[in-house]
Design a protein around this motif. Sequence first.
Motif, PDB file in Angstrom:
ATOM      1  N   ALA A  21       0.824  -1.371  -0.048  1.00 21.77           N
ATOM      2  CA  ALA A  21      -0.146  -0.084  -0.017  1.00 21.77           C
ATOM      3  C   ALA A  21       0.734   1.184  -0.122  1.00 21.77           C
ATOM      4  O   ALA A  21       1.949   1.372   0.882  1.00 21.77           O
ATOM      5  N   PHE A  22       0.683   2.201  -0.987  1.00 20.49           N
ATOM      6  CA  PHE A  22       1.420   3.374  -1.100  1.00 20.49           C
ATOM      7  C   PHE A  22       0.678   4.511  -1.765  1.00 20.49           C
ATOM      8  O   PHE A  22      -0.297   4.339  -2.116  1.00 20.49           O
ATOM      9  N   THR A  23       1.439   5.600  -1.615  1.00 19.84           N
ATOM     10  CA  THR A  23       0.885   6.882  -2.311  1.00 19.84           C
ATOM     11  C   THR A  23       1.652   7.353  -3.470  1.00 19.84           C
ATOM     12  O   THR A  23       2.942   7.495  -3.281  1.00 19.84           O
ATOM     13  N   GLN A  24       1.074   7.568  -4.583  1.00 20.95           N
ATOM     14  CA  GLN A  24       1.820   7.852  -5.752  1.00 20.95           C
ATOM     15  C   GLN A  24       1.243   9.260  -5.989  1.00 20.95           C
ATOM     16  O   GLN A  24       0.114   9.738  -5.813  1.00 20.95           O
ATOM     17  N   ASP A  25       2.411  10.032  -6.080  1.00 17.56           N
ATOM     18  CA  ASP A  25       2.364  11.448  -6.659  1.00 17.56           C
ATOM     19  C   ASP A  25       1.629  11.578  -8.062  1.00 17.56           C
ATOM     20  O   ASP A  25       2.877  12.078  -8.894  1.00 17.56           O
ATOM     21  N   ASP A  26       0.809  11.106  -8.526  1.00 17.01           N
ATOM     22  CA  ASP A  26       0.347  10.847 -10.039  1.00 17.01           C
ATOM     23  C   ASP A  26      -0.001  12.380 -10.678  1.00 17.01           C
ATOM     24  O   ASP A  26      -0.484  13.166  -9.930  1.00 17.01           O
ATOM     25  N   ALA A  27      -0.071  12.258 -11.854  1.00 17.00           N
ATOM     26  CA  ALA A  27      -0.790  13.502 -12.601  1.00 17.00           C
ATOM     27  C   ALA A  27      -0.658  12.908 -13.981  1.00 17.00           C
ATOM     28  O   ALA A  27       0.033  12.239 -14.657  1.00 17.00           O
ATOM     29  N   HIS A  28      -1.822  13.409 -14.656  1.00 18.61           N
ATOM     30  CA  HIS A  28      -2.306  12.893 -16.124  1.00 18.61           C
ATOM     31  C   HIS A  28      -2.290  14.448 -16.984  1.00 18.61           C
ATOM     32  O   HIS A  28      -3.170  15.205 -16.470  1.00 18.61           O
ATOM     33  N   VAL A  46       4.997  10.908 -12.561  1.00 15.76           N
ATOM     34  CA  VAL A  46       5.156  10.935 -11.131  1.00 15.76           C
ATOM     35  C   VAL A  46       6.550  11.661 -11.236  1.00 15.76           C
ATOM     36  O   VAL A  46       7.340  11.705 -11.828  1.00 15.76           O
ATOM     37  N   ALA A  47       6.571  12.291  -9.834  1.00 14.46           N
ATOM     38  CA  ALA A  47       8.020  12.925  -9.535  1.00 14.46           C
ATOM     39  C   ALA A  47       8.673  12.142  -8.408  1.00 14.46           C
ATOM     40  O   ALA A  47       9.821  11.580  -8.592  1.00 14.46           O
ATOM     41  N   PHE A  48       7.943  12.334  -7.414  1.00 14.86           N
ATOM     42  CA  PHE A  48       8.713  11.335  -6.103  1.00 14.86           C
ATOM     43  C   PHE A  48       8.416   9.894  -6.452  1.00 14.86           C
ATOM     44  O   PHE A  48       9.181   9.119  -6.347  1.00 14.86           O
ATOM     45  N   GLY A  49       7.418   9.662  -7.372  1.00 13.28           N
ATOM     46  CA  GLY A  49       6.977   8.026  -7.562  1.00 13.28           C
ATOM     47  C   GLY A  49       6.051   7.533  -6.624  1.00 13.28           C
ATOM     48  O   GLY A  49       5.025   8.038  -6.528  1.00 13.28           O
TER      49      GLY A  49
END
Length: 639
Positions: free
Chosen positions: A377-384, A511-514
């Motif tokens: 379980a993790f948090t993605q710093d996503d963007a589209h 993603v930047a941090f991933g």
Amino acid sequence: MIKLTLPDMSIREYEDGTKAIDVVKSISEGLARSVVGASFNGKTIGLQEQINEDGNIKFLKFEDKEGKDIFWHTSSHILAQAIKRIWPEAKLAIGPSIDNGFYYDIDLDYRLVQEDFEKIESEMKKIVKEGLELERFELPREEAIKFMEEKEEPYKVELIKDLPADAIISFYKQGDFVDLCAGPHLESTKKPKAIKLLSIAGAYWRGNEKNKMLQRVYGIAFEKAKGLEEYIHMLEEAKKRDHRKLGKELELFFMSEEGPGFPFFLPKGIEIKNELLKYWREVHKKAGYVEIETPLMLSKHLWENSGHWDHYKDNMYTVKIDEEDFCVKPMNCPGGMMVYKNSMHSYKDFPIKAAEIGRVHRHELSGALHGLMRVRAFTQDDAHIFMLPEQIKDEIKNVANLIDGMYKTFGFTYHVELSTRPEDFLGDLKDWDVAESSLKEALEELGLDYIINEGDGAFYGPKIDFHLNDCIGRTWQCGTIQLDYQMPQRFDLEYVGADGQKHRPIMIHRVAFGSIERFFGILIEQFAGAFPTWLSPVQVKVLPISDKFNGYAEKVKEELEVFNIRVEIDTRAEKIGYKIREAQLEKVPYMFVVGEKEAEGNSVSVRERQKGDIGSMSTKEISDIILNKIKTRENDSPQ
């Protein structure tokens, strides 16, 4: 005759079937001693391989990534040969090179232990000293199967049977040892002179937990002892920085058997995580992104439509709701598509930049779990980013610059890798060619050097990956930019163009941090727990020299909290020297010692993490210094 363009751009002619090593030797015997392989027309080859067509050749040394792959791949064969000499009954599975060394999976009734390493290493060194030439040969499928059956290697037989009908089945021979292998390899076994076996782990055959558990032996090898010494030093330093150890000592996070792969963040860890997210939001708002949030679970048919079900179903958690199958999201992409589809769009709206701090879950194998680096379980710093065709290059460059700025904040350097079309790609070749060209052109216009990873792109598009270099020489893949023509088609995304007609947008996943969790773990190890002041969970520790000054210490704490400085008081009935040592172990950036003189003068005696005692100051004076470091996000970690 064949014509080769050499690294110095000169052109020479050679006989058909010339070996790569003969090309090297024709230039320089000294060069031949340092070369470990070659790249011919973009394909990595061993020096023993023959060249049968015109083309360009580049010589590879150990320092090159492809050179390391060749060097460590051959080292894995030396390991397998040594094991077979000691335990002839061992059955061989696979033995590839990896980012840091190599491994070989074996099936052996005897349980290997660390004490066996010296015996195996000794045998490996004998094989190196023998300088056995590696000879490549091919066999037809039935002969290859019979050959491996006679050698009683069932795993090799299975691999051959599963190869495509038109596959070339090749083997490499070194002395009395033969292995099924596509190569490439070193010319002989004599180069890996400095060898060390590192660890043993269990590994399911072909990564399937329904298959037999094999023994995986990891190792590393270098041309010279100095390289091995430097690597061992790096490993020792990495042990000191292990984020799992520091995470526990500094009370940042912990893992529990009740939730394997699901991290528990403690108050101090949450402070750091929140600072990372605060920084992320500031950067993205400034860059024109809007923030969205999509559901944790979505209907299975959405994942089938996106193509993720076919590619990730074994890593997805599913649940039935109202007799319908739902999936806990392993990534945020389909949700982002639904947000776009929620309203009509005009060409004037583009680019649309929708960012999401999205919680995702993936069913990773238990053996792959590793602290915060590999979790379930993790948090993605996503963007589209949705855009017009003519905006592609500019948006790729914008994302690359954003990622560059974020990494510099933490003191990271990085290298870039471009991954191209995989075998299981979706869509048209024409779209893929345009996408790959766009990424290459953007990188070249930015002046960024890059490595090409053939066939390692996502199933929906090529990608640029950012690999961080940490302070002890390791690399970590974090940021990525993926150019996608397929998802907008699969979700029937549209916009109204300047011509009044409907068109299909193009999009970037990035993603930047991933993974926030993984980036957090990397930061723990990068800074060895001594975070920069702006990121530290406790920025100031107030240390009264006795109980009677606890009241003044509380007053100082309140003054700091007005400025949102994170502060704690150590009110324990301990000597001041002990309190200082404890604060140092906690890696707190600033310690304020307060006693009678400080209470009377309305001041604090300041100790700075790196410099030690820096004198007496008013609370306002030292607060201004700390606040400036926080505002500028100065990287003042001693690491």
